[in-house]
Structure formats: C-alpha cells, structure tokens
Design a protein around this motif. Structure first.
Motif, short mmCIF file in Angstrom:
data_model
loop_
_atom_site.label_atom_id
_atom_site.label_comp_id
_atom_site.label_asym_id
_atom_site.label_seq_id
_atom_site.Cartn_x
_atom_site.Cartn_y
_atom_site.Cartn_z
N LYS A 1 -3.64 58.69 39.79
CA LYS A 1 -3.07 59.03 40.57
C LYS A 1 -4.05 60.42 40.93
CE LYS A 1 2.11 58.72 39.50
NZ LYS A 1 2.81 58.70 38.18
N LYS A 2 -5.31 60.79 40.72
CA LYS A 2 -5.67 61.99 41.03
C LYS A 2 -5.03 63.18 40.78
CE LYS A 2 -8.92 59.70 44.45
NZ LYS A 2 -8.36 58.07 44.09
N MET A 3 -4.61 62.61 39.58
CA MET A 3 -3.31 64.12 39.38
C MET A 3 -5.20 65.53 38.75
SD MET A 3 -0.95 62.96 36.61
CE MET A 3 -0.67 64.34 35.69
N SER A 4 -5.30 66.50 38.32
CA SER A 4 -6.37 67.05 38.01
C SER A 4 -6.48 66.96 36.70
CB SER A 4 -5.48 68.58 38.71
OG SER A 4 -5.46 68.89 37.27
N GLU A 5 -7.41 67.17 36.30
CA GLU A 5 -8.03 67.34 34.89
C GLU A 5 -7.35 68.15 34.02
OE1 GLU A 5 -9.29 64.55 32.15
OE2 GLU A 5 -9.96 64.56 34.79
N LYS A 6 -6.78 68.67 33.70
CA LYS A 6 -6.18 69.51 33.24
C LYS A 6 -5.29 69.37 32.21
CE LYS A 6 -4.64 73.73 31.45
NZ LYS A 6 -3.41 73.24 30.90
N VAL B 1 -4.04 55.72 27.88
CA VAL B 1 -3.37 56.73 28.88
C VAL B 1 -2.82 57.54 30.25
CG1 VAL B 1 -1.25 58.85 28.43
CG2 VAL B 1 -2.09 57.23 26.49
N ALA B 2 -3.73 58.21 30.07
CA ALA B 2 -4.82 58.47 31.49
C ALA B 2 -5.02 57.66 32.32
CB ALA B 2 -5.83 59.69 31.23
N ASP C 1 -2.96 67.69 29.36
CA ASP C 1 -1.42 67.90 28.92
C ASP C 1 -0.13 66.72 29.48
OD1 ASP C 1 -2.46 70.36 29.39
OD2 ASP C 1 -1.32 71.01 31.30
N LYS C 2 -0.12 65.83 30.69
CA LYS C 2 0.33 64.70 30.23
C LYS C 2 0.23 63.87 28.99
CE LYS C 2 3.41 62.00 32.23
NZ LYS C 2 4.23 62.85 32.99
N VAL C 3 -1.06 63.47 28.50
CA VAL C 3 -1.49 62.37 27.63
C VAL C 3 -1.48 62.87 26.06
CG1 VAL C 3 -3.39 61.35 26.45
CG2 VAL C 3 -3.44 62.33 29.38
N LYS C 4 -1.67 64.36 26.30
CA LYS C 4 -0.82 65.33 24.71
C LYS C 4 0.52 64.82 24.85
CE LYS C 4 -2.55 69.18 22.90
NZ LYS C 4 -1.88 70.34 22.45
N GLU C 5 1.50 65.13 25.45
CA GLU C 5 2.41 65.20 25.56
C GLU C 5 2.96 63.84 25.55
OE1 GLU C 5 4.69 65.30 29.61
OE2 GLU C 5 6.66 64.87 29.33
N MET C 6 2.78 63.01 26.54
CA MET C 6 3.21 61.28 25.98
C MET C 6 2.63 60.67 24.70
SD MET C 6 4.59 60.45 28.19
CE MET C 6 5.55 61.73 29.24
N LEU C 7 1.24 61.53 24.56
CA LEU C 7 1.49 60.88 22.26
C LEU C 7 1.66 61.42 21.39
CD1 LEU C 7 -2.65 60.80 22.87
CD2 LEU C 7 -1.63 58.69 22.83
N GLY C 8 2.21 62.90 21.78
CA GLY C 8 3.66 63.59 21.11
C GLY C 8 4.70 62.62 21.01
N LEU C 9 4.87 62.30 22.16
CA LEU C 9 6.53 61.32 22.72
C LEU C 9 6.49 60.44 20.98
CD1 LEU C 9 8.85 62.00 23.86
CD2 LEU C 9 8.02 60.50 25.79
#
Lengths: 267, 384, 276
Positions: free
Chosen positions: B107-112, B100-101, B116-124
C-alpha cells in the motif's frame, strides 16, 4: 556389508579419479608423451601460456556456457510457469512430452537436426549457432528442475499474497520466484554442466571459425596431442576442485549458523 | 434494538463444481463486529463460503453484498477482507517483520508507519520482539500468530479464518481460541471462522452457522444450537447425544421406548412421528426402581472430569451417560431426567418453521407462566 | 482502471507460453520435421523412400543397429552393476553430501579430456601395459578394441548412473529400513525387499541417463575404438560430416528416434500394467 564398504568405495574413487590424476601427473613431465616420466618440469604450463588460441577457446567455451545457461534458465523458468498454469491434463502431458524430446534424444541426432535447421535457414555456422544450440538443449532440463518446485509450493502462498493486495508481478517477484529459487539455481547449474560437457552437438553446428574446448581437443587428439593439454586439464581440475570445496564449506557454514537457533527452538 | 446495515449478505448464492452442488442457494446475513463461525464436516461447503467472500471463487447464481453493495464482480484484491489460511501460508523467504509488513508495503505506507503497524500487530498477537526471527524458527502456534498479524495489518473489515487452529495441539488450540476471541473484541471487526470442531465453535462464537451438504442446517447462538438442535444431523454433530424415535401423542406428551413422558415441546400434529434427543449430561443414574428407563451398563471410560458410560435398554437402544461416579459394568440401573431435558425434533422441518413453532408455544408458555404468577400472587394475597 | 489480478495474470501466462512455445516449435518440432523431410529425399531433393529401403535391406546397417543397442545395453549394465553398490554405500556415509560432490566432480572435466587420458593409460607404454610388464606379463593391444570402447564409455557414464540412484536411496525413509530389521529381515533381505524396490525410480532414471547418450559416443569410437564405424551414432556422424550424405544420415536418425519412442511406450505400458 560394512566390511566391504570402505574397500569398495576406495576402489571406485580410485577408478573415478585415475584418468584425471594420470593427466595431471604427466602435465609435470619433462618429456613430451604420456609414456614414461622423464623428470619434473613446468614447461608444458609455459607452452599453454604461449598458446593464445587455446586460451581464447577456453574463454569462449566459458562465455558460451554462461550465456547459454542464463538464457536457458530464463526461458526454461517461463516455460515451467506456463506448463504449471495449464489446467487441462492432456495439454500439460503433451507439453511435457515435447519438452522431454531433446532430453531423451541422442546428441548426434540433436546435432544433425540442428545442423539441418541452421543450414535450411541460411545461418552461418559459428558462435551464434553454437550458442542457440546450447540454449535449446539446456531449456528442457531447466523446466524439469523448476516445475517440481512450483508443484511443491504451497498454492495458498499466492492466494495469501493476492489477499494482502499484491499484483501479479509482485506475487511473482516476492513470492513465487523466491520459493522456486533452489530449482532455478539447480537448473542453471545443470544447464552449465550440459554446456561445458557437450561435444557432439557443438561438433555438428560449429563452423571453421569457432571452436569450443571439446571440439578443439578432439581435432588435436586425432593428430597426437602435446602435454600442454595435460597442463590445461590440471588447471581445469584444480579450478573445479576449488569451486566444489568452496561450495561444500559455504553450505556447511550456512547449516552451522542455523544450528544454534534450532537448539533454542527445542528448549 | 437499532437495525444496523449488515456488513455481509448472501442472497440465494449457489455454486457447483461440475455435477457437484457445493452450495445450494445459501442465504445468510452477517452483522458488523461479531464473531461468526461456519461449522460443519469437511465437504459441507463452509470453506466455499469463505472463498466466495474473499473472492477466490465466483458464485454461479445469487448475489453477495458487502455493506449493501453487490460485490460478485469485484476482484479479490479490491475487497476489504483478509484471510488467515489453514496452513499459515507464511512467506518462507521473509522474516516475521517482512511477512507482517507485506500488505502495508504494497500500500506504499511510509517506512515509519509500517514500523508502527508491524509493532502494533505483533503486540496484538503477543509476539513483540520476534521481528527478526525467520519463519522456520517459529513453532506452529507462533506461525499462526504471525499469520493472524499479517492479515490484520491490512486493516480488513472482515477477517476470514479457514480452520486456523486445526494443526495445533489441544492445549495451544485452547489458548489461541481465547486470544482470537479477545483480539476480535478489541478490534471490533467481523470475524468469520471456519471449523469442523464443534467444541471450538461453541466456545468462541457469537453466532454459529451449522453447514451440511451445501446447506445451512441451522443458525443461532451457541446455546440455541446446543439446546434446540433442529434435526438429527445438527443434534448428532453438536456434542455427544442420544437420539431415539418417538411419537408426539399431543402437546407436552411424548411416547418413546414404550413409555409416555411429559415434556415441554408443543406445536406438532397429534401422534406425529418425531425424534427424541437426550443429552448424556442430562441423564442421571439411579436404582432401577426409581428410573424412568431401566438399562444395563455395557462399558465405561474415565474421561478425567466424568465417566462416559454406555448402556442399552431392553429395546436395544444405546444410551450415553455422563456420570460423576463410576458404575459397575453389567449392572442394571435406572436412568432419570427432567421433562425440560427432552428435546423433540420433527422430520424435515425447515429452520423458519422451527423458529415459528418455537416462538408460538413459547409465547403460550410465557402467557401461562404470567397467568400462573398472577394466580400465585392472588392466592398469596388472599392468604395475606 | 487497472486490469484485475486474474486478467493480468492470464496475460502474463500467455506471454510465457508464447516464448516457451516458440522454442518448442523452433528447436523441437521444426528440427525433427526437417530431419524427417531430409530422410525422404534423394540427391535432387525429390521424394523417395529409397533411403529407408537401403537401410532395411543392408545387412551391415542392420548389424550395426543391433550392435549399437547391444553396446548401449552393455554400457548400461556395467555402470549399473558398479554404480548401485557405490550409491548405496555413499548414502550410509557420514558426510554423504561431500562424497557425492566428489562423484560429481569428474563430470565437470570435459569428456574429451577424460577420453584423451585413456589414450595414455591404455596405449603402448601406458600405465596399464607398463604395469603388466612389471609383473612379468606380456603387454597387450588394449587401445582400438571393442573392450576399450566399453571401458571408456562405462567410465564416462558412471557418475550419471550413481547420481539418480543416490538421490532415490536418500529419499527412502530410514525408518523403513529400521522397520524391516525390526520385523526380522537381515540386511540382505532388507536390501532386496525394501531398498531395491523403493530405489527403482532412481535406477530407471539412471538407465535413461546412460543408455541414450551411449548411442552417440562416436568420439570415443573414433579415438579409442579405432576409427571404425561400429555404432549408429558413428554412422550418423560419418554421413553428415564425412561423406556429406545427409539424407541417409537423417534416415538413420529417424529410425533411431522411432525405435526409442517405441521402447519408451512399451516400458510405460509395463509400468501401468504392473501397478493396476
């Protein structure tokens, strides 16, 4: 058929290991030949320890094998990627046929042809020519080990990575290479085996200054060998055995770790 | 209604592989925030459209617009669309989190932010807590959820789904259909879903494009396409159906199987040869004397919530009937239906002509209905 | 702007092809061409067909050609006969990967060491002869015979025949065997009609892996076969490294390659014919 299975396999394994065990047995002989056991002794191991020339050759053989396998693995993997991406069937077929020429040629012919090649271009025979020859004859087997992995790989994986924004280098490093790693590792070990097992090609392209273990044993064997060669054989056998057993158990351990997860999945 | 700029538009897009025309001058318009389905049999060109949108394929002719801009020459990686692949195509060397990451990391997003993004997506996709699982430990349905999360983690404007549910079993498929629909509604982005399963298309979509032979045969809401199929192919492909040849004697009167029937279609030439469509669930069994048609029961299958009955009339036309009560094989029975259950299809009518005709006589009908209502009122007024 | 994905990938592919192609040219095409050129020269580097003429008019070289192929054929048959049951039985064992590893292990011991072991085993006063004496038989001349050459060559090549056959047998769906038994075939019929045909790719790979190297086992002929020049492999080595007549050595090499290419083309055609 079950009845003959066990005895048949016992006999076959005895045959496979008899010459090796015979060498190991006589490495402990207090006498000097493989005729008649004159008592137990470690003296041939002592002789081996004193024989710096032989020890050097063992190390050089190992270095040639490791270095040539590494180079052959890199070039062979690139070759497999290149062949895989050729779309025209005729070109692909031609490349594969050329790739396989060295695999289906007898070693003496490869050795002779390389000897002509190196002398035509005035290479002095020695470490470099042996290394080049080993790299050259190991590349095709690496290609053949890696190419099926590329073909089996789900092509959508590359599309998916590209879809998510990966550059070609990132796709190669993060998707393609991991997917074909088993093929690359197998190719490396095949190359290592080819290199360590080779005698004929090396015999043709090595000069006076450089020798691999096989060539050295060949020249010694013709003059009558001392039992320090047996001691060396025993050590090589022991070394191979340790690697094989370690490999086997690491493999099993990995499978065991997977097992409980599988059970969970069944639930 | 406010005219929104379409998010995606195809204008006369064509593509051939060698001598095979895969797409023949396709026009289509997709609005933002809707759930679209491309429905058709394999080889109809539906996946080709997805690949043209994602940039995996280049059109031979025509223009593709994204938010009003031509994107024919924009490379795949620069398009704000992501794909959920048919066979999941999860990276087997990475665990759920890393899959997922994958996009956010590129895109070189920060690790934090990635966390959050992965958590949100997996929640979805209802896979919270599965971050550390290996792909090989997941079931097919879970793998598909990860594939959806991975594609959505890239924040696409349009999500392309290439037969994502076809490898799953019936129950799981139903469940994921529901969830996909919910996810689409929650995110409000455009989904383009490819399937060959008409049931799936009808259940999920805001709008369906029925594809066949590299052409869009018909597009419309699921109800439109089910109730008013434009031609034999669409009628046959969408649901079980009975199609018999007939003659449209004049407006609202059709002749088939040797009899005249009142119906609700109009706008054809007098005595035009047409095809008549009757859906199996619109047919009822009755005794032969009361039947509009008389048929002999040939075969019957129990389907759980109904009986699927096969019968033949005296002209040897086969009729499929869905009945709540069992029938007797070999018995002669009557079939009844209402005039509005009859749907008429003209041969070779284009979609535009079809829509225009439908509109013209529906207007007429509306006027007639209005007039009738007035008459009714004046009558009742007279009485009162 | 960065290159598009497609363009960049094409660039990389060209680079890979460049590196790999360089190897193909330098170590496959060029050496074979040089071998051919060498074979068409006399001592003064002038063009001549004399070497080929000499080869094909010499009874001893023609006999040696036949001999080489005959020995390679025998070695292949012997290893196949012993390897097939071994591979088959191995696939039926519980820890088959472990036993397979034990088959591979001897190949890691250099060929020359194993050959050297046989000098001891077969020599006068060696294990075989002392066993013969112990059971009351006369000791025999075992070393430096054609039989000893065949024995050692077959021993050395055995694992290379077992491996591909084992892999092919392992790939066979066990349900096929079950299906065959279910349809009434006994284990012998199942072996003959189902397993053997399905393992043919492995058998073919094994034959290739054994036959070709068997042509170049000159060290075994030298050390075990009694230093006689009995195969083309030995003859090539002799001409290159002993008598220094490279031109004639190359001629033998070229003839050997041509013979193998012809053999392979013939077997390929047969495969295609069989399928259609």
């Amino acid at each position: 058929m079950k009845k003959i299975r066990t005895p048949y396999l016992i006999v076959m394994f005895l045959i496979l290991y008899l010459p090796i065990l015979y060498l190991v047995f006589y490495s402990f002989n207090a006498g000097t030949t493989m005729k008649g056991f004159a008592g137990f002794s470690f003296k041939h191991y002592g002789e081996l320890w004193q024989d710096t020339r032989l020890i050097d050759i063992v190390f050089e053989t190992g270095i040639v094998a490791l270095l040539s396998s590494l180079l052959a693995t890199i070039i062979g993997t690139l070759g497999a990627l290149a062949i895989f991406r050729v779309h025209r069937g005729a070109v692909k077929g031609a490349l594969l046929s050329l790739n396989n020429v060295l695999l289906v040629s007898p070693d003496v012919i490869i050795g002779a042809a390389f000897l002509i090649l190196f002398t035509t271009f005035k290479f002095s025979l020695g470490f470099v020519t042996v290394l080049l020859a080993h790299v050259a004859f190991s590349i095709p087997i690496v290609v053949l080990m890696v190419l099926p992995r590329l073909q089996e790989m789900n092509p959508d994986l590359v599309l998916a990575a590209q879809d998510l924004g990966a550059r070609p280098t990132q796709v190669l490093g993060q998707v393609t290479i991991p997917a074909i790693t088993p093929g690359i590792v197998a190719g490396f070990f095949m190359a290592l085996t080819y290199s360590l097992d080779d005698f004929a090609v090396t015999f043709f392209v090595t000069g006076n200054g450089f020798s691999t273990l096989a060539v050295e044993i060949y020249s010694r064997a013709r003059q009558g060998v001392s039992l320090e060669i047996n001691a060396l054989s025993a050590l090589i056998f022991l070394f191979s055995l340790v690697i094989a057993v370690a490999y086997y158990f690491i493999n099993r351990l990995n499978q065991r770790q997977k097992a409980p997860e599988l059970r969970e999945k069944v639930k | 209604m406010v005219e929104k700029m379409p998010i995606l538009e195809f204008s006369k897009v064509a593509l051939s592989f060698g001598d095979t025309e895969v797409l023949k001058e396709i026009d289509l318009v997709l609005e933002s925030g809707k759930f679209y389905t491309l429905l058709g049999p394999s080889g109809s060109g539906k996946s080709t459209i997805l690949k043209l949108i994602s940039g995996q394929l280049q059109a031979d002719a025509g223009k593709i617009f994204f938010e009003g801009q031509v994107i024919n020459d924009v490379p795949a990686e620069k398009r704000r669309v992501n794909t959920v692949f048919q066979n999941y195509s999860l990276f087997p060397n990475m665990n759920v989190f890393d899959n997922v990451a994958f996009g956010p990391r590129l895109k070189k997003m920060s690790e934090k932010d990635i966390q959050d993004k992965v958590k949100e997506m997996l929640g979805l996709v209802k896979l919270s807590g599965f971050e550390r699982r290996e792909i090989s430990e997941l079931s097919g349905g879970q793998q598909q959820r990860v594939a959806i999360a991975r594609a959505l983690a890239n924040d696409p404007e349009v999500l392309l789904l290439d037969e994502p549910l076809s490898a799953l079993d019936y129950k799981l498929r139903k469940e994921l259909q529901q969830e996909l629909r919910n996810i689409q509604k929650r995110l409000g982005i455009t989904f383009v879903f490819v399937t060959h399963d008409q049931e799936e298309a009808l259940a999920m979509s805001d709008w369906i494009f029925v594809m066949h032979d590299g052409l869009i045969q018909q597009n419309g809401t699921p109800e439109d396409i089910y109730d008013e199929p434009i031609n034999h192919f669409v009628a046959d492909f969408i649901g079980e159906t009975n199609i018999v040849p007939g003659i449209m004697k004049h407006d609202y009167l059709v002749h088939f199987v040797g009899k005249d029937f009142e119906n609700v279609d109009a706008g054809m030439r007098p005595n035009e040869r047409v095809e008549v469509v009757l859906r199996p669930e619109d047919l009822d069994l009755t005794d032969p004397a009361n039947g509009k048609l008389v048929v002999t029961i040939q075969d019957q299958l129990f389907r759980g919530d109904y009986y699927e009955i096969t019968a033949v009339d005296d002209d040897m036309n086969t009729w499929q009937v869905q009945a709540t009560n069992p029938a007797t094989v070999g018995a002669r029975v009557g079939l009844t239906f209402d005039p509005e259950d009859i749907h008429i299809m003209r041969y070779n009518e284009s979609e535009a002509a079809f829509d225009a005709r439908l509109e013209s006589y529906e207007d007429e009908e509306a006027e007639a209905a209005l007039q009738a209502a007035k008459d009714d009122q004046s009558q009742s007024g007279g009485q009162g | 702007m960065a290159l598009s994905f497609k363009k960049q990938k094409q660039g990389f592919t060209s680079a890979y092809m460049g590196i790999y192609g360089l190897w193909l040219l330098a170590f496959v095409v060029l050496p074979l061409l040089l071998l051919l050129v060498e074979s068409l020269q006399d001592q003064n580097h002038h063009f001549t067909l004399a070497n080929y003429q000499a080869f094909f008019t010499s009874g001893s070289y023609l006999a040696m050609t036949f001999n080489s192929i005959w020995y390679a054929f025998l070695i292949t048959v012997i290893t196949l006969v012993f390897a097939y049951p071994t591979a088959y039985f191995l696939t039926t064992l519980k820890n088959k990967q472990f036993w397979l590893l034990l088959v591979i292990l001897p190949t890691w011991i250099n060929l020359l060491l194993k050959t050297y072991a046989f000098i001891g085993l077969l020599g006068q006063g060696g294990l075989v002869n002392s066993t013969l004496t112990a059971v009351g038989l006369h000791p025999m001349q075992l070393l430096f015979t054609d039989w000893s050459f065949l024995l050692v060559a077959a021993y050395v090549e055995l694992p290379f025949m077992i491996l591909p056959i084992f892999n092919a047998l392992s790939d066979i769906d066990p349900l096929l065997t079950a299906a065959s038994r279910d349809l009434g075939a006994n284990s012998w019929q199942t072996l003959k009609k189902v397993i053997w045909p399905l393992s043919m790719p492995g058998v073919k790979a094994g034959i290739q892996a054994v036959f070709i190297p068997s042509l170049s086992l000159f060290m075994i002929t030298r050390l075990i076969g009694g230093n006689r020049v009995i195969t083309l492999g030995t003859a090539i080595e002799e001409h290159f490294l002993v008598t220094q007549n490279w031109a004639f050595g190359s001629t033998i090499g070229v003839i050997l390659i041509v013979a193998m290419v012809i053999t392979m083309l013939l077997t390929q055609d047969k495969q295609k014919g069989g399928r259609s």
